[in-house]
Scaffold this active site. Structure first.
Site, PDB file in Angstrom:
ATOM      1  N   ASP A   1      32.590  31.213  47.227  1.00  0.00           N
ATOM      2  CA  ASP A   1      32.399  31.481  45.803  1.00  0.00           C
ATOM      3  C   ASP A   1      31.049  30.892  45.443  1.00  0.00           C
ATOM      4  O   ASP A   1      30.934  29.754  45.005  1.00  0.00           O
ATOM      5  CB  ASP A   1      33.525  30.839  44.991  1.00  0.00           C
ATOM      6  CG  ASP A   1      33.550  31.324  43.547  1.00  0.00           C
ATOM      7  OD1 ASP A   1      32.770  32.230  43.216  1.00  0.00           O
ATOM      8  OD2 ASP A   1      34.345  30.795  42.759  1.00  0.00           O
TER       9      ASP A   1
ATOM     10  N   SER B   1      41.159  36.564  36.634  1.00  0.00           N
ATOM     11  CA  SER B   1      41.147  37.109  37.986  1.00  0.00           C
ATOM     12  C   SER B   1      42.379  36.657  38.754  1.00  0.00           C
ATOM     13  O   SER B   1      43.092  35.744  38.349  1.00  0.00           O
ATOM     14  CB  SER B   1      39.892  36.650  38.727  1.00  0.00           C
ATOM     15  OG  SER B   1      39.923  35.246  38.914  1.00  0.00           O
ATOM     16  N   ARG B   2      42.621  37.338  39.845  1.00  0.00           N
ATOM     17  CA  ARG B   2      43.561  36.834  40.831  1.00  0.00           C
ATOM     18  C   ARG B   2      42.852  35.730  41.620  1.00  0.00           C
ATOM     19  O   ARG B   2      41.655  35.522  41.498  1.00  0.00           O
ATOM     20  CB  ARG B   2      43.988  37.956  41.779  1.00  0.00           C
ATOM     21  CG  ARG B   2      44.651  39.142  41.088  1.00  0.00           C
ATOM     22  CD  ARG B   2      46.090  38.858  40.738  1.00  0.00           C
ATOM     23  NE  ARG B   2      46.781  40.080  40.330  1.00  0.00           N
ATOM     24  CZ  ARG B   2      48.082  40.151  40.128  1.00  0.00           C
ATOM     25  NH1 ARG B   2      48.837  39.074  40.259  1.00  0.00           N
ATOM     26  NH2 ARG B   2      48.652  41.276  39.771  1.00  0.00           N
ATOM     27  N   ALA B   3      43.611  35.023  42.447  1.00  0.00           N
ATOM     28  CA  ALA B   3      43.037  33.936  43.227  1.00  0.00           C
ATOM     29  C   ALA B   3      41.928  34.445  44.144  1.00  0.00           C
ATOM     30  O   ALA B   3      42.071  35.508  44.763  1.00  0.00           O
ATOM     31  CB  ALA B   3      44.130  33.262  44.048  1.00  0.00           C
ATOM     32  N   ILE B   4      40.844  33.690  44.237  1.00  0.00           N
ATOM     33  CA  ILE B   4      39.780  33.990  45.198  1.00  0.00           C
ATOM     34  C   ILE B   4      39.890  33.019  46.372  1.00  0.00           C
ATOM     35  O   ILE B   4      40.138  33.425  47.503  1.00  0.00           O
ATOM     36  CB  ILE B   4      38.396  33.894  44.534  1.00  0.00           C
ATOM     37  CG1 ILE B   4      38.294  34.891  43.366  1.00  0.00           C
ATOM     38  CG2 ILE B   4      37.286  34.165  45.562  1.00  0.00           C
ATOM     39  CD1 ILE B   4      37.000  34.797  42.595  1.00  0.00           C
TER      40      ILE B   4
ATOM     41  N   SER C   1      29.563  36.700  37.889  1.00  0.00           N
ATOM     42  CA  SER C   1      30.927  37.221  37.781  1.00  0.00           C
ATOM     43  C   SER C   1      31.595  36.795  36.482  1.00  0.00           C
ATOM     44  O   SER C   1      32.130  37.619  35.733  1.00  0.00           O
ATOM     45  CB  SER C   1      31.754  36.729  38.977  1.00  0.00           C
ATOM     46  OG  SER C   1      33.120  37.013  38.808  1.00  0.00           O
TER      47      SER C   1
ATOM     48  N   GLY D   1      38.510  25.382  41.389  1.00  0.00           N
ATOM     49  CA  GLY D   1      38.396  24.252  42.295  1.00  0.00           C
ATOM     50  C   GLY D   1      39.433  23.178  42.082  1.00  0.00           C
ATOM     51  O   GLY D   1      39.523  22.239  42.873  1.00  0.00           O
TER      52      GLY D   1
ATOM     53  N   THR E   1      44.893  32.414  37.323  1.00  0.00           N
ATOM     54  CA  THR E   1      45.649  32.594  36.081  1.00  0.00           C
ATOM     55  C   THR E   1      46.372  33.937  36.087  1.00  0.00           C
ATOM     56  O   THR E   1      47.516  34.046  35.627  1.00  0.00           O
ATOM     57  CB  THR E   1      44.721  32.482  34.865  1.00  0.00           C
ATOM     58  OG1 THR E   1      44.145  31.176  34.832  1.00  0.00           O
ATOM     59  CG2 THR E   1      45.474  32.728  33.569  1.00  0.00           C
TER      60      THR E   1
ATOM     61  N   LYS F   1      34.741  22.250  43.375  1.00  0.00           N
ATOM     62  CA  LYS F   1      33.575  23.076  43.704  1.00  0.00           C
ATOM     63  C   LYS F   1      32.278  22.360  43.358  1.00  0.00           C
ATOM     64  O   LYS F   1      31.288  22.446  44.077  1.00  0.00           O
ATOM     65  CB  LYS F   1      33.639  24.401  42.935  1.00  0.00           C
ATOM     66  CG  LYS F   1      34.698  25.362  43.417  1.00  0.00           C
ATOM     67  CD  LYS F   1      34.656  26.641  42.604  1.00  0.00           C
ATOM     68  CE  LYS F   1      35.741  27.609  43.042  1.00  0.00           C
ATOM     69  NZ  LYS F   1      35.726  28.859  42.228  1.00  0.00           N
TER      70      LYS F   1
END
Length: 502
Positions: free
Chosen positions: A268, A206-209, A276, A180, A215, A300
């Site tokens: 999300d 993770s990749r971007a959501i 997750s 966020g 990162t 967020k």
């Protein structure tokens, strides 16, 4: 059930099984199939005689992509079927997995049990769900209440869908920010600091959501992040830590598939987020985890009360799955650092690690604070001594040297060039910046092409707390072409309250 010749179509359908046949095959073969039906493709392995099959979503072409006696499979579907191109295969209408009925029940408000989540996520991981059915499940978890026991069962079921990394060390550290806040790349500074002080920290990211860069996207600018479990073990054994993309490791793979629908929906959810994150930490072999919950008017989590609630969920589920957890609530009135987008954020990280004059002080201080807390909860440093230890490692250049070793071990990549198209945005008034809307500045960066175009994004010239004069450049949009720049500019013009002044 007509015979076809198998064709591999190099289409990346984001983990969804897609099946393509020619419209003449539908007419001539009288298959009873329509576009977006669930279809089954099956055939025998010539070497073993074993019957193999996949199900997927049917699409129909009308041009010369395929012959009438051919059936095409997307990259993922072809790989999972495991038969060679040209093999004889059959096709028929497929029934939906039984677990879809459980998803419908959740949408109606029914409480799901562990075995229900096991059934749903096993089918998700096996790519038996269509995009529509994945979206149904995500929305069911978003719109209907999930209690603590249900959330724990969901997390345990997610863990069970994939493999789990295991390390001999009694303490394995990990850190995660719930997101966020654009530009918040503390992980890439924390990992080398902790590894230099002797902690094992196999960081999977993770990749971007919903953001312009995760990162995993930022680290991928500098090094290979798609590590197999075997490579990850070698890297961690050699240099003490890594920053890898979790999606390549098949850790909680159902989660990675669900992300493919969360991303375009920009959703999300609270339950999805807790399950997750904790599933990924547990499957990555972590024993001690720090969770950063940024709180601010455009993050967020908007209030301290909500942060306490979310933190309580993390703590409760972590205790039930055997993780030692520390929650840190941080205050966020705008982005961290100057860059928003993979390449620009990587430059911020390198600037902090190199202790350059003008490096983003907010990124440096937050990384040191979080490093200190992790050093303390793992017992490497006594209470109130972690920050000082982390600062010594950073200021001495040891963190930079360790990061360079991590990059080399993972596979160094050449830094991509600056985006060729750039436009400065000037301040519309004078004053001191009180707040920058995280959500909206992220959307500008995404419309400029980030994270798909790694050099695209937004570079801040001014951040929260800075004084500006009307007409002075406040940020700069970076894009790969004029069309994407225009897209970002149009969105920028539509935002009413992007920057707030005192």
């Amino acid at each position: 059930m007509t015979d076809f010749r198998l064709r591999h179509l190099p289409l990346d359908t984001m983990r969804e099984h897609v099946i393509i046949i020619h419209e003449r095959a539908v007419h001539d073969g009288n298959l009873g199939l329509r576009p977006l039906d669930r279809a089954r493709v099956f055939g025998a392995d010539r070497e073993t005689g074993k019957q193999r099959e996949i199900t997927g979503v049917l699409n129909i072409c009308s041009d010369d992509l395929l012959e009438a006696d051919e059936i095409g499979l997307s990259k993922e579907a072809f790989h999972d079927l495991g038969l060679p191109e040209g093999a004889a295969v059959g096709a028929s209408l497929a029934v939906a997995p039984r677990s879809v009925d459980l998803v419908r029940a959740k949408l109606r408000g029914k409480r799901l049990r562990r075995e229900d989540f096991d059934a749903i996520l096993a089918d998700v991981a096996a790519r038996r769900y269509s995009r529509v059915e994945l979206s149904m499940f995500v929305l069911g978890c978003a719109l209907q209440k999930i209690d603590l026991a249900e959330l724990t069962d969901y997390t345990l079921a997610m863990i069970a869908t994939g493999q789990q990394l295991r390390f001999a060390d009694p303490i394995v550290a990990d850190k995660h920010c719930i997101g966020g806040v654009p530009g918040n790349r503390t992980t890439m500074i924390i990992v080398p600091i902790l590894a230099e002080l002797g902690l094992k920290i196999p960081k999977t990211s993770s990749r971007a959501i919903t953001s312009p860069s995760g990162t995993g996207d930022t680290m991928a600018v500098l090094a290979d992040v798609a590590l197999s479990p075997e490579r990850l073990y070698r890297v961690v054994d050699e240099v003490g830590g890594c920053i890898a993309w979790g999606g390549a490791l098949e850790l909680a793979p159902a989660d990675d598939i669900l992300i493919t629908v969360e991303r375009p929906m920009e959703i999300d959810t609270e339950a999805q987020m807790v399950a997750s994150i904790l599933a990924k930490k547990k499957t990555a072999g972590a024993t001690h985890v720090l969770i950063d919950i940024p709180v601010g008017p455009s993050t967020k989590v908007r209030t301290l009360e909500l942060a306490e609630h979310v933190g309580g969920l993390f703590r409760a589920v972590a205790e039930r799955i055997g993780l030692r957890l520390e929650i840190v609530t941080t205050h966020a009135l705008g982005p961290i650092g100057y860059g928003i987008g993979p390449r620009l954020e990587a430059l911020d990280v390198l600037s902090v690690l190199r202790c350059e004059q003008g490096a983003p002080a907010d990124l440096r201080e937050k990384a040191l604070m979080l490093s200190g807390r992790l050093l303390e909860i793992t017992g490497v440093e006594p209470p109130s001594r972690g920050y000082a230890a982390a600062r010594r490692v950073l200021d001495s250049g040891a963190a930079l040297a360790r990061f360079d070793r991590i990059v080399a071990a993972q596979g160094r990549r050449e830094l991509p060039p600056e985006a060729p198209v750039r436009r400065q945005i000037a301040a519309e008034q004078s004053g001191r910046i009180q707040q920058i809307d995280c959500w909206e500045i992220s959307r500008i960066a995404k419309r400029a092409g980030a994270p798909a175009n790694v050099s695209a994004g937004v570079k801040l010239h001014k951040n929260v707390g800075d004084n500006v004069t009307r007409g002075e450049p406040i940020f700069e949009i970076h894009a790969d072409n004029d069309s994407q720049l225009q897209n970002a500019l149009e969105y920028c013009d539509s935002v009413r309250h992007l920057i707030h002044f005192e």
